[in-house]
Design a protein around this motif. Structure first.
Motif, PDB file in Angstrom:
ATOM      1  N   GLY A   1      44.752  48.112  49.048  1.00  0.00           N
ATOM      2  CA  GLY A   1      43.475  48.758  48.734  1.00  0.00           C
ATOM      3  C   GLY A   1      42.451  47.765  48.220  1.00  0.00           C
ATOM      4  N   GLY A   2      42.897  46.856  47.345  1.00  0.00           N
ATOM      5  CA  GLY A   2      42.001  45.819  46.843  1.00  0.00           C
ATOM      6  C   GLY A   2      41.517  44.893  47.941  1.00  0.00           C
ATOM      7  N   LEU A   3      42.405  44.562  48.873  1.00  0.00           N
ATOM      8  CA  LEU A   3      42.007  43.729  50.003  1.00  0.00           C
ATOM      9  C   LEU A   3      41.001  44.451  50.890  1.00  0.00           C
ATOM     10  CD1 LEU A   3      45.427  42.137  50.980  1.00  0.00           C
ATOM     11  CD2 LEU A   3      43.443  40.963  50.022  1.00  0.00           C
ATOM     12  N   ALA A   4      41.211  45.739  51.096  1.00  0.00           N
ATOM     13  CA  ALA A   4      40.273  46.525  51.917  1.00  0.00           C
ATOM     14  C   ALA A   4      38.898  46.569  51.255  1.00  0.00           C
ATOM     15  CB  ALA A   4      40.814  47.932  52.139  1.00  0.00           C
ATOM     16  N   ILE A   5      38.869  46.757  49.942  1.00  0.00           N
ATOM     17  CA  ILE A   5      37.587  46.766  49.223  1.00  0.00           C
ATOM     18  C   ILE A   5      36.898  45.416  49.364  1.00  0.00           C
ATOM     19  CG2 ILE A   5      36.551  46.858  46.913  1.00  0.00           C
ATOM     20  CD1 ILE A   5      38.644  49.027  46.247  1.00  0.00           C
ATOM     21  N   ALA A   6      37.649  44.319  49.238  1.00  0.00           N
ATOM     22  CA  ALA A   6      37.061  42.987  49.354  1.00  0.00           C
ATOM     23  C   ALA A   6      36.485  42.762  50.755  1.00  0.00           C
ATOM     24  CB  ALA A   6      38.108  41.922  49.033  1.00  0.00           C
ATOM     25  N   VAL A   7      37.188  43.202  51.786  1.00  0.00           N
ATOM     26  CA  VAL A   7      36.682  43.041  53.155  1.00  0.00           C
ATOM     27  C   VAL A   7      35.413  43.863  53.349  1.00  0.00           C
ATOM     28  CG1 VAL A   7      37.177  43.562  55.575  1.00  0.00           C
ATOM     29  CG2 VAL A   7      38.893  42.418  54.174  1.00  0.00           C
TER      30      VAL A   7
ATOM     31  N   ALA B   1      29.465  39.041  44.368  1.00  0.00           N
ATOM     32  CA  ALA B   1      30.218  38.225  43.421  1.00  0.00           C
ATOM     33  C   ALA B   1      30.652  39.048  42.215  1.00  0.00           C
ATOM     34  CB  ALA B   1      29.383  37.028  42.974  1.00  0.00           C
ATOM     35  N   GLY B   2      29.813  39.958  41.763  1.00  0.00           N
ATOM     36  CA  GLY B   2      30.174  40.813  40.645  1.00  0.00           C
ATOM     37  C   GLY B   2      31.329  41.749  40.974  1.00  0.00           C
ATOM     38  N   ILE B   3      31.272  42.364  42.150  1.00  0.00           N
ATOM     39  CA  ILE B   3      32.350  43.284  42.551  1.00  0.00           C
ATOM     40  C   ILE B   3      33.658  42.533  42.735  1.00  0.00           C
ATOM     41  CG2 ILE B   3      33.149  44.797  44.412  1.00  0.00           C
ATOM     42  CD1 ILE B   3      30.178  45.589  44.795  1.00  0.00           C
ATOM     43  N   LEU B   4      33.617  41.393  43.406  1.00  0.00           N
ATOM     44  CA  LEU B   4      34.837  40.613  43.614  1.00  0.00           C
ATOM     45  C   LEU B   4      35.377  40.053  42.305  1.00  0.00           C
ATOM     46  CD1 LEU B   4      33.914  38.806  46.937  1.00  0.00           C
ATOM     47  CD2 LEU B   4      35.362  40.817  46.620  1.00  0.00           C
ATOM     48  N   SER B   5      34.475  39.679  41.404  1.00  0.00           N
ATOM     49  CA  SER B   5      34.906  39.208  40.086  1.00  0.00           C
ATOM     50  C   SER B   5      35.568  40.327  39.299  1.00  0.00           C
ATOM     51  CB  SER B   5      33.709  38.654  39.315  1.00  0.00           C
ATOM     52  OG  SER B   5      34.084  38.301  38.014  1.00  0.00           O
ATOM     53  N   TYR B   6      35.026  41.527  39.422  1.00  0.00           N
ATOM     54  CA  TYR B   6      35.633  42.675  38.729  1.00  0.00           C
ATOM     55  C   TYR B   6      37.023  42.980  39.280  1.00  0.00           C
ATOM     56  CZ  TYR B   6      36.136  47.218  36.529  1.00  0.00           C
ATOM     57  OH  TYR B   6      36.598  48.271  35.772  1.00  0.00           O
ATOM     58  N   GLN B   7      37.215  42.749  40.573  1.00  0.00           N
ATOM     59  CA  GLN B   7      38.544  42.951  41.146  1.00  0.00           C
ATOM     60  C   GLN B   7      39.545  41.949  40.593  1.00  0.00           C
ATOM     61  OE1 GLN B   7      37.931  43.007  45.497  1.00  0.00           O
ATOM     62  NE2 GLN B   7      39.019  44.945  45.364  1.00  0.00           N
ATOM     63  N   ILE B   8      39.098  40.731  40.342  1.00  0.00           N
ATOM     64  CA  ILE B   8      39.999  39.712  39.809  1.00  0.00           C
ATOM     65  C   ILE B   8      40.337  40.010  38.357  1.00  0.00           C
ATOM     66  CG2 ILE B   8      40.171  37.263  39.207  1.00  0.00           C
ATOM     67  CD1 ILE B   8      38.403  36.720  41.703  1.00  0.00           C
ATOM     68  N   SER B   9      39.318  40.290  37.564  1.00  0.00           N
ATOM     69  CA  SER B   9      39.525  40.596  36.148  1.00  0.00           C
ATOM     70  C   SER B   9      38.629  41.768  35.778  1.00  0.00           C
ATOM     71  CB  SER B   9      39.182  39.371  35.301  1.00  0.00           C
ATOM     72  OG  SER B   9      39.285  39.670  33.942  1.00  0.00           O
ATOM     73  N   PRO B  10      39.186  42.957  35.601  1.00  0.00           N
ATOM     74  CA  PRO B  10      38.356  44.159  35.402  1.00  0.00           C
ATOM     75  C   PRO B  10      37.684  44.221  34.030  1.00  0.00           C
ATOM     76  CG  PRO B  10      40.682  44.747  35.412  1.00  0.00           C
ATOM     77  CD  PRO B  10      40.596  43.290  35.714  1.00  0.00           C
ATOM     78  N   ARG B  11      36.733  43.332  33.821  1.00  0.00           N
ATOM     79  CA  ARG B  11      35.882  43.358  32.630  1.00  0.00           C
ATOM     80  C   ARG B  11      34.443  43.383  33.121  1.00  0.00           C
ATOM     81  NH1 ARG B  11      38.557  38.239  30.065  1.00  0.00           N
ATOM     82  NH2 ARG B  11      36.800  37.488  31.283  1.00  0.00           N
TER      83      ARG B  11
ATOM     84  N   GLY C   1      31.409  43.269  31.738  1.00  0.00           N
ATOM     85  CA  GLY C   1      30.446  42.269  31.254  1.00  0.00           C
ATOM     86  C   GLY C   1      30.633  40.922  31.909  1.00  0.00           C
ATOM     87  N   ALA C   2      31.877  40.489  31.987  1.00  0.00           N
ATOM     88  CA  ALA C   2      32.161  39.200  32.609  1.00  0.00           C
ATOM     89  C   ALA C   2      31.851  39.235  34.101  1.00  0.00           C
ATOM     90  CB  ALA C   2      33.618  38.818  32.382  1.00  0.00           C
ATOM     91  N   ALA C   3      32.098  40.371  34.758  1.00  0.00           N
ATOM     92  CA  ALA C   3      31.811  40.487  36.190  1.00  0.00           C
ATOM     93  C   ALA C   3      30.315  40.414  36.457  1.00  0.00           C
ATOM     94  CB  ALA C   3      32.392  41.787  36.735  1.00  0.00           C
ATOM     95  N   VAL C   4      29.520  41.088  35.642  1.00  0.00           N
ATOM     96  CA  VAL C   4      28.064  41.042  35.801  1.00  0.00           C
ATOM     97  C   VAL C   4      27.548  39.629  35.549  1.00  0.00           C
ATOM     98  CG1 VAL C   4      25.877  41.847  34.805  1.00  0.00           C
ATOM     99  CG2 VAL C   4      27.695  43.481  35.288  1.00  0.00           C
ATOM    100  N   ALA C   5      28.046  38.989  34.496  1.00  0.00           N
ATOM    101  CA  ALA C   5      27.602  37.624  34.179  1.00  0.00           C
ATOM    102  C   ALA C   5      27.980  36.644  35.282  1.00  0.00           C
ATOM    103  CB  ALA C   5      28.201  37.182  32.848  1.00  0.00           C
ATOM    104  N   SER C   6      29.179  36.770  35.805  1.00  0.00           N
ATOM    105  CA  SER C   6      29.579  35.848  36.866  1.00  0.00           C
ATOM    106  C   SER C   6      28.809  36.119  38.151  1.00  0.00           C
ATOM    107  CB  SER C   6      31.086  35.911  37.106  1.00  0.00           C
ATOM    108  OG  SER C   6      31.457  37.165  37.626  1.00  0.00           O
ATOM    109  N   GLY C   7      28.532  37.382  38.449  1.00  0.00           N
ATOM    110  CA  GLY C   7      27.743  37.704  39.633  1.00  0.00           C
ATOM    111  C   GLY C   7      26.343  37.130  39.554  1.00  0.00           C
TER     112      GLY C   7
END
Length: 145
Positions: free
Chosen positions: A71-77, A100-110, A112-118
């Motif tokens: 499922g995570g791979l499908a979301i990434a594609v 980048a934010g969505i993929l970052s959230y998939q790696i580590s579901p935080r 704030g960090a996902a938004v900042a990295s995106g």
């Protein structure tokens, strides 16, 4: 073992088709000595070697990922396909920040960090690509400015 061999066979056919399509690249009279065909043919050759290794030396018992991983791979594609379609109408910064934010959230579901990295990746990559590498990127949709 059979799954590795089947995947290796499919990869081998794709690599050979990639090499065959690379031979169709037209060269201009102002090309370098190696030519534009060398890099795609090298990629195809490496893929073919990897495929042969999978065919002749498969894993004894590969572990398949759980359904959540699929499922995570499908979301990434889906995110990456949408990103490719959104680049032209929305510019570089907005789609890159979202992807980048969505993929970052998939790696580590935080969140704030996902938004900042995106945001950091989109602005940083835009500066790198536009000013350091000289690519003709458009930051935002053309109608905004």
């Amino acid at each position: 073992m059979a799954s590795d061999r089947i995947f290796g066979l499919v990869t081998l056919f794709v690599a050979l088709a990639y090499i065959a399509s690379a031979t169709q690249i037209q060269t201009s009279f102002l090309s370098d000595p190696v030519g534009p065909k060398a890099f795609p043919m090298l990629i195809g050759a490496v893929a073919a070697v990897c495929a042969l290794v999978m065919i002749f030396k498969p894993d004894p018992d590969p572990d398949w990922p759980v359904a959540r991983t699929w499922g995570g791979l499908a979301i990434a594609v889906i995110v990456l396909v949408c990103y490719a379609y959104a680049l032209k109408p929305l510019g570089f910064v907005i789609p890159t920040a979202l992807a980048a934010g969505i993929l970052s959230y998939q790696i580590s579901p935080r969140a704030g960090a996902a938004v900042a990295s995106g945001l950091g990746l989109s602005v940083g990559l835009f500066i790198l690509f536009k000013f350091a590498l000289g690519l003709g990127l458009v930051a935002f949709p053309k109608g905004w400015f």
